[in-house]
Design an enzyme around this catalytic site. Structure first.
Site, PDB file in Angstrom:
ATOM      1  CB  SER A   1      -0.856  -0.079   1.130  1.00 47.68           C
ATOM      2  OG  SER A   1      -1.499   1.246   1.504  1.00 47.68           O
TER       3      SER A   1
ATOM      4  CE1 TYR B   1      -3.526  -1.894   6.092  1.00 51.94           C
ATOM      5  CE2 TYR B   1      -2.804   0.365   5.290  1.00 51.94           C
ATOM      6  CZ  TYR B   1      -3.194  -1.113   4.821  1.00 51.94           C
ATOM      7  OH  TYR B   1      -3.683  -1.305   3.603  1.00 51.94           O
TER       8      TYR B   1
END
Length: 241
Positions: free
Chosen positions: A142, A155
């Site tokens: 990501s 995350y």
């Protein structure tokens, strides 16, 4: 260009969102597709849609953080199809809270799924890929691996870690003709974002099918070419320069 017919691919987190889009794209290219997800009933729905359209597909229940489950699933696939050609490490979770509010067990759960999971999966497929003489591991990371925002410490840690792991695995895989690529994906119109952030402007997010097409593009590269990292961004994502 690679001939993908008769290839066998496993997609983790394949029941919804980007994972589902990847499963459809791969199956349309003639690849036997295994949809792996902790929600077997949702994975089976995707597999049935593919089978109804004449594709070869199978659903499996899988928690990527469980080494025992991973070993069982990979053994099942190799026994049934004789090989495994593609692994897409797509499964991922998050919890949007400050570091002060982040329970230790939630930090561990996020790291286990997002980072340890791809390690366990890659370790499990590495041997059969090496023995068959080739393979492809794609790690869906990501833009969270390239930048940072508040209330996403676990995350970010997992995605930065996954990007580093992917490049390290790329070095290990090359002598065995195993290609490894990190796909750095920008925001997508998937439940991962839309269910948690309903206020998002959907026009700034990309269709997950676009990222899935990029996965297929990677698989179609000539045998003597590998792309270690690729970034796919929505044109209107304002948070990326």
């Amino acid at each position: 260009m690679q001939n993908l017919t008769a290839k066998v691919a496993l997609v983790t987190g394949g029941a919804r969102g980007l994972g589902e889009a990847i499963c459809h794209i791969l199956a349309d290219a003639g690849i036997t597709t295994i949809i792996a997800d902790v929600r077997l009933e949702l994975a089976e729905k995707v597999a049935q849609i593919l089978r109804d359209s004449g594709k070869e597909a199978m659903a499996v229940a899988l928690d990527v953080s469980s080494a025992a489950q991973v070993e069982t699933v990979i053994e099942k696939i190799v026994n049934r199809y004789g090989r495994i050609d593609v692994l897409v490490n797509n499964a991922g979770i998050d919890l949007t809270v400050s570091i002060e509010e982040m329970p230790v067990q939630e930090w561990e759960r996020i790291l286990n799924v997002n980072l340890t999971g791809p390690f366990i999966m890659s370790k499990a497929v590495f041997t059969p890929m090496r023995e068959q003489g080739d393979g492809f591991i794609i790690n869906i990371t990501s833009t969270a691996a390239k930048r940072a925002w508040a209330n996403a410490s676990a995350y970010h840690a997992s995605k930065w870690g996954l990007l580093g792991f992917s490049h390290a695995l790329h070095v290990e895989g090359r002598p065995h003709n195993i290609k490894v690529t990190a796909v750095v994906a920008g925001g997508m119109r998937t439940p991962f974002l839309t269910e948690r952030f309903p206020e998002l402007d959907l026009s700034t997010l990309q269709d997950p099918k676009n990222v899935a097409q990029t996965v297929l593009y990677l698989l179609m590269q000539p045998a003597d070419t590998v792309i270690p990292e690729i970034m796919v961004l929505p044109m209107k994502e304002s948070s990326w320069p």
